[in-house]
Design an enzyme around this catalytic site. Structure first.
Site, mmCIF file in Angstrom:
data_model
loop_
_atom_site.group_PDB
_atom_site.id
_atom_site.type_symbol
_atom_site.label_atom_id
_atom_site.label_comp_id
_atom_site.label_asym_id
_atom_site.label_seq_id
_atom_site.Cartn_x
_atom_site.Cartn_y
_atom_site.Cartn_z
ATOM 1 N N ILE A 299 0.971 4.783 -15.728
ATOM 2 C CA ILE A 299 1.302 3.637 -14.882
ATOM 3 C C ILE A 299 2.298 4.068 -13.820
ATOM 4 O O ILE A 299 3.374 4.601 -14.135
ATOM 5 C CB ILE A 299 1.891 2.483 -15.728
ATOM 6 C CG1 ILE A 299 0.885 2.028 -16.788
ATOM 7 C CG2 ILE A 299 2.309 1.313 -14.840
ATOM 8 C CD1 ILE A 299 1.447 1.083 -17.818
ATOM 9 N N ASN B 183 -0.058 0.996 -9.678
ATOM 10 C CA ASN B 183 0.727 -0.231 -9.555
ATOM 11 C C ASN B 183 1.815 -0.153 -8.481
ATOM 12 O O ASN B 183 2.101 -1.145 -7.822
ATOM 13 C CB ASN B 183 1.365 -0.557 -10.915
ATOM 14 C CG ASN B 183 2.471 -1.576 -10.795
ATOM 15 O OD1 ASN B 183 2.240 -2.766 -10.614
ATOM 16 N ND2 ASN B 183 3.718 -1.106 -10.877
ATOM 17 N N TYR C 89 1.145 -4.450 4.967
ATOM 18 C CA TYR C 89 0.844 -4.724 3.566
ATOM 19 C C TYR C 89 -0.611 -5.154 3.393
ATOM 20 O O TYR C 89 -1.322 -4.642 2.519
ATOM 21 C CB TYR C 89 1.787 -5.802 3.021
ATOM 22 C CG TYR C 89 1.645 -6.042 1.535
ATOM 23 C CD1 TYR C 89 2.154 -5.121 0.620
ATOM 24 C CD2 TYR C 89 1.010 -7.183 1.046
ATOM 25 C CE1 TYR C 89 2.033 -5.329 -0.750
ATOM 26 C CE2 TYR C 89 0.879 -7.396 -0.324
ATOM 27 C CZ TYR C 89 1.390 -6.463 -1.210
ATOM 28 O OH TYR C 89 1.252 -6.675 -2.566
ATOM 29 N N THR D 279 8.826 -11.316 -8.888
ATOM 30 C CA THR D 279 9.338 -9.945 -8.848
ATOM 31 C C THR D 279 10.307 -9.792 -7.680
ATOM 32 O O THR D 279 10.531 -10.719 -6.900
ATOM 33 C CB THR D 279 8.184 -8.939 -8.657
ATOM 34 O OG1 THR D 279 7.540 -9.221 -7.396
ATOM 35 C CG2 THR D 279 7.164 -9.047 -9.788
#
Length: 242
Positions: A7, A79, A146, A183
């Site tokens: 990850i 991720n 993004y 987050t």
């Protein structure tokens, strides 16, 4: 036999929650992140994922270790990512553009390439799961870099899936939209001025109304989707549909 999961960005947010979930389920978990944090039953590799040579060397060292193991499944979860500067394109510094594209797109491409190359001889379950975003399909003012980087991840997923589908021992490749998650990235969004991001009030309302997913919820959903084999090769799905 060993179930392995790698990850990126496993030190915080969704990545950390994924590390903790898979470790609880007795996977051999490897976290590639800049920071070393308090994680149980996890091998943490401190690496600057925006440094391509350092990233490649760290990844190859892992596969040297894997040669000693009897592997029943191996998965790469792309991720790690960054939002970058939120503003109209002409206001974003070239260095920030390059850094966002490198971490969000170039690094996953390189790691996926290495993963495919070094798992060719394995006949076990092999997967690449990339954390994408609804921003791959919907344009947001101020998010040009993004949105572009996540659209590239979706196309990477489709292309790898197409290439691997013709192979006897191919890899399954999928992408997941995690929804709006509480987050550090969301904190950054809410702190952006309306001049740079016209939709900022919507994201503030989501926080105020407690409508954000937790990282733990997202990790549990991703584990369920993975563990129950709910996705086909090439699928790009929104977690809110499960």
């Amino acid at each position: 036999m060993t179930d392995i999961i790698i990850i990126t960005g496993g030190s915080k947010g969704i990545g950390k929650a994924l590390v903790e979930k898979y470790a609880q389920e007795n996977y051999n978990v490897y976290s590639l992140a800049r920071s070393i944090v308090n994680l149980e039953n996890t091998t943490q590799i401190s690496v600057d994922l925006s440094n391509l040579k350092e990233t490649e060397n760290s990844f190859l060292m892992l596969f040297d270790e894997f040669k000693k193991m009897q592997i029943s499944s191996i998965t790469l979860i792309n991720n790690a990512g960054r939002l970058g500067t939120v503003s109209s394109l002409e206001n974003i510094e070239s260095e920030d553009i390059a850094k966002t594209i490198q971490l969000n797109t170039t690094t996953p491409l390189i790691l996926s390439s290495l993963f495919i190359k070094h798992t060719k001889s394995l006949a076990c379950k092999k997967q690449i799961i990339s954390i994408s975003s609804g921003a791959a399909r919907s344009a947001y003012q101020g998010w040009s870099i993004y949105c572009t980087s996540k659209a590239a991840i979706d196309m990477m997923t489709k292309t790898i899936a197409l290439e691997q589908s013709e192979l006897k021992n191919g890899i399954k490749c999928m992408a997941i939209y995690p929804g709006v998650v509480d987050t550090n990235m969301q904190t950054q969004i809410r702190n952006t001025s309306e001049n740079d991001f016209k939709n900022v009030d919507r994201f503030k309302e989501l926080k105020t109304n407690n409508e954000l997913y937790t990282s733990e919820f997202v990790a549990n959903q991703i584990f369920k989707i993975d563990n129950e084999d709910l996705l086909e090769n090439g699928d790009i799905i929104d977690i809110r549909n499960f």
